[in-house]
Design a protein around this motif. Sequence first.
Motif, PDB file in Angstrom:
ATOM      1  N   HIS A  25       6.368   1.479 -12.535  1.00 50.51           N
ATOM      2  CA  HIS A  25       5.772   2.004 -13.765  1.00 50.51           C
ATOM      3  C   HIS A  25       6.838   2.144 -14.843  1.00 50.51           C
ATOM      4  O   HIS A  25       8.015   2.354 -14.546  1.00 50.51           O
ATOM      5  CB  HIS A  25       5.166   3.389 -13.530  1.00 50.51           C
ATOM      6  N   ILE A  27       7.963   4.770 -17.230  1.00 52.41           N
ATOM      7  CA  ILE A  27       7.782   6.214 -17.288  1.00 52.41           C
ATOM      8  C   ILE A  27       8.568   6.766 -18.459  1.00 52.41           C
ATOM      9  O   ILE A  27       9.726   6.401 -18.666  1.00 52.41           O
ATOM     10  CB  ILE A  27       8.235   6.858 -15.963  1.00 52.41           C
ATOM     11  N   SER A 101      10.518   2.489 -12.809  1.00 53.61           N
ATOM     12  CA  SER A 101      10.657   2.736 -11.376  1.00 53.61           C
ATOM     13  C   SER A 101       9.316   3.152 -10.791  1.00 53.61           C
ATOM     14  O   SER A 101       8.370   3.447 -11.523  1.00 53.61           O
ATOM     15  CB  SER A 101      11.675   3.849 -11.131  1.00 53.61           C
ATOM     16  N   PRO A 102       9.222   3.235  -9.449  1.00 53.61           N
ATOM     17  CA  PRO A 102       8.026   3.795  -8.813  1.00 53.61           C
ATOM     18  C   PRO A 102       7.935   5.294  -9.112  1.00 53.61           C
ATOM     19  O   PRO A 102       8.957   5.969  -9.283  1.00 53.61           O
ATOM     20  CB  PRO A 102       8.257   3.557  -7.316  1.00 53.61           C
ATOM     21  N   SER A 103       6.720   5.813  -9.176  1.00 53.15           N
ATOM     22  CA  SER A 103       6.537   7.218  -9.552  1.00 53.15           C
ATOM     23  C   SER A 103       7.086   8.172  -8.495  1.00 53.15           C
ATOM     24  O   SER A 103       7.467   9.299  -8.816  1.00 53.15           O
ATOM     25  CB  SER A 103       5.064   7.506  -9.802  1.00 53.15           C
ATOM     26  N   GLU A 104       7.172   7.743  -7.233  1.00 54.83           N
ATOM     27  CA  GLU A 104       7.695   8.624  -6.183  1.00 54.83           C
ATOM     28  C   GLU A 104       9.183   8.904  -6.388  1.00 54.83           C
ATOM     29  O   GLU A 104       9.666   9.993  -6.128  1.00 54.83           O
ATOM     30  CB  GLU A 104       7.470   7.986  -4.821  1.00 54.83           C
ATOM     31  N   VAL A 106      10.699   9.002  -9.262  1.00 55.16           N
ATOM     32  CA  VAL A 106      10.850   9.887 -10.417  1.00 55.16           C
ATOM     33  C   VAL A 106      10.688  11.338 -10.001  1.00 55.16           C
ATOM     34  O   VAL A 106      11.365  12.224 -10.518  1.00 55.16           O
ATOM     35  CB  VAL A 106       9.834   9.506 -11.514  1.00 55.16           C
ATOM     36  N   LYS A 107       9.821  11.605  -9.022  1.00 58.81           N
ATOM     37  CA  LYS A 107       9.659  12.974  -8.529  1.00 58.81           C
ATOM     38  C   LYS A 107      10.962  13.492  -7.937  1.00 58.81           C
ATOM     39  O   LYS A 107      11.321  14.651  -8.100  1.00 58.81           O
ATOM     40  CB  LYS A 107       8.552  13.037  -7.481  1.00 58.81           C
ATOM     41  N   VAL A 122       6.350  14.495 -18.628  1.00 60.34           N
ATOM     42  CA  VAL A 122       6.486  13.202 -17.968  1.00 60.34           C
ATOM     43  C   VAL A 122       5.184  12.432 -18.187  1.00 60.34           C
ATOM     44  O   VAL A 122       4.106  12.917 -17.833  1.00 60.34           O
ATOM     45  CB  VAL A 122       6.764  13.352 -16.459  1.00 60.34           C
ATOM     46  N   THR A 123       5.290  11.233 -18.764  1.00 58.72           N
ATOM     47  CA  THR A 123       4.122  10.410 -19.063  1.00 58.72           C
ATOM     48  C   THR A 123       4.210   9.115 -18.267  1.00 58.72           C
ATOM     49  O   THR A 123       5.187   8.374 -18.404  1.00 58.72           O
ATOM     50  CB  THR A 123       4.048  10.089 -20.565  1.00 58.72           C
ATOM     51  N   VAL A 124       3.177   8.863 -17.449  1.00 54.05           N
ATOM     52  CA  VAL A 124       3.080   7.601 -16.711  1.00 54.05           C
ATOM     53  C   VAL A 124       1.822   6.905 -17.225  1.00 54.05           C
ATOM     54  O   VAL A 124       0.717   7.394 -17.015  1.00 54.05           O
ATOM     55  CB  VAL A 124       2.960   7.851 -15.189  1.00 54.05           C
ATOM     56  N   SER A 126      -1.379   4.671 -17.529  1.00 51.04           N
ATOM     57  CA  SER A 126      -2.298   4.131 -16.520  1.00 51.04           C
ATOM     58  C   SER A 126      -2.376   2.616 -16.695  1.00 51.04           C
ATOM     59  O   SER A 126      -2.515   2.106 -17.799  1.00 51.04           O
ATOM     60  CB  SER A 126      -3.677   4.756 -16.673  1.00 51.04           C
TER      61      SER A 126
END
Length: 127
Positions: A25, A27, A101-104, A106-107, A122-124, A126
């Motif tokens: 994504h 981000i 990067s993948p959203s996981e 970023v967490k 934080v904006t991802v 859609s």
Amino acid sequence: MAGVPPPVKSAKAGLEETPVEQQVHNIRITLSCMNNVKSLEKVCADLVRGAKEKRIKVKGPVRMPTKVLRHTTRKSPCGNGTNTWDTFELRVHKRVIYLVSPSEVVKQITSISIEPGIEVEVTVPSA
């Protein structure tokens, strides 16, 4: 049948296929604060350092223009007397960091300690 190649076997028994790569994504992390610019810069540096350790593509921090909110009031409580005025300012500082990067992941990066007074968004988008 001299020109026909032998049939190709699919996968060997017991071997599993590799999992499909996680979806990547774009981000956007927006950080803003009212007073303390040093703490804002520190949090930005921590986020960028954490992203580079995970080998993530990073753009930023992009410094957005500072918003200056001015409020003018009369000094006199009753309204009589000389017309004297006070001007108060509130400055809003903003930084934007873009990650690919993948959203996981970023967490994991955003789990750093964020100092009080700093707002994080934080904006991802859609897909």
